[in-house]
Design an enzyme around this catalytic site. Structure first.
Site: not given
Ligand code: DGL
Length: 285
Positions: A31-32, A94-96, A173, A205-207
């Site tokens: 993921d990011s 990560c969807n993005t 984050e 969004c996975t966050h």
């Protein structure tokens, strides 16, 4: 390995030969940042014997405000790190990155199985009673073609209101999951959805699942809040089963955590997010 365009893999043959067919090889997840740990926890709950190598591209988080070419280049770089470590499958948590890089990842690493994510529009359309669904995602996912195509395909007359969750990734984050600071960010994002009478809210969004409780409190019990984590774990399970790649022993899976950013910060926040004592290792990718 990553060309200037970000999509080439000149050592393709060498990399492809590294694709593991060993059922006891690890699953790769990237993921990011640390948001993809919301997908990992679903995978760990469903497949407790699996070993996971997770890389957070923390030096480049958030992806959701970056140009698509950069998202593609970073995705190929961090996926390459996992491929070289001999993973048997890569979950793009990560969807993005899934929206902007999944095709290029499959081209860059032929033979590797990539599991991508997309917002849970289809189940949301099946659940709504008001005929109005909200999708909360990163700015780049909201403006991407993939979400538009997904909505056109599944909306079935339901009104789908998309909105960018500006600032929400940064909260996760930093390990800030509730309280006034969170409400100050999510309030202005969620108010238009409430005014629009959505009764299902998709976390795209996975966050965002790490902010689930704060979001659910804010929108109240009339709005169901859903995400794709469990569906992705089920998809991963089915792909591993079909490929005879499910780990064959015990219940003692593990997670090894890498970050392209600060290891101490990733250790602190990942431990907070997962309630597990994780230790992150910095890598330059
Ligand atoms: N967690 C990611 C997603 O699912 C990306 C968030 C970001 O880096 O902007 O879209």
């Amino acid at each position: 390995m990553v060309g200037k365009s970000g999509v080439e893999a000149p050592e393709e043959l060498e990399i492809a030969s590294a694709v593991s067919t060993d059922r006891n090889a690890p699953i790769g997840i990237f993921d990011s940042g640390l948001g993809g740990l919301s997908v990992w926890r679903e995978i760990a709950a469903m497949m407790p014997a699996e070993h996971v190598q997770y890389i957070a591209d923390s030096a480049f988080v958030p992806y959701g405000v970056r140009p698509p070419e950069e998202i593609r280049a970073r995705s190929i770089a961090v996926a390459g790190f996992l491929v070289e470590r001999g993973v048997k499958l890569v979950v793009v948590a990560c969807n993005t990155a899934s929206a902007h890089a999944i095709d290029e990842l499959r081209t860059a690493y032929p033979g590797m199985t990539f599991v991508g994510l997309e917002p849970a529009v289809k189940p949301a359309v099946g659940m709504t009673m008001t005929g109005r669904v909200g999708v909360l995602a990163t700015p780049r996912t909201v403006t991407g073609d993939r979400l538009r195509v997904l909505i056109d395909h599944w909306s079935d007359g339901v009104q789908v209101h998309t909105i960018a969750g500006n600032g929400m990734v940064e909260l996760v984050e930093a390990g800030v999951l509730g309280g006034d600071d969170v409400n100050a960010v999510i309030g202005p994002i969620l108010d238009p959805l409430l005014e629009d009478h959505v009764d299902v809210l998709v976390l795209g969004c996975t966050h965002y699942p790490f902010l689930h409780d704060a979001i659910a409190d804010y929108v109240g019990p009339a709005v169901r809040v859903i995400d794709s984590g469990n569906a992705i774990a089920r998809r991963t399970l089915s792909l591993l089963q079909n490929g005879r790649l499910l780990h064959d022993r015990g219940q003692a899976g593990s997670i090894t955590l890498f970050t392209t950013g600060d290891a101490d910060e990733a250790t602190r926040v990942s431990t907070l997010l997962t309630s597990r004592e994780l230790t992150a290792t910095h890598v330059d990718v």
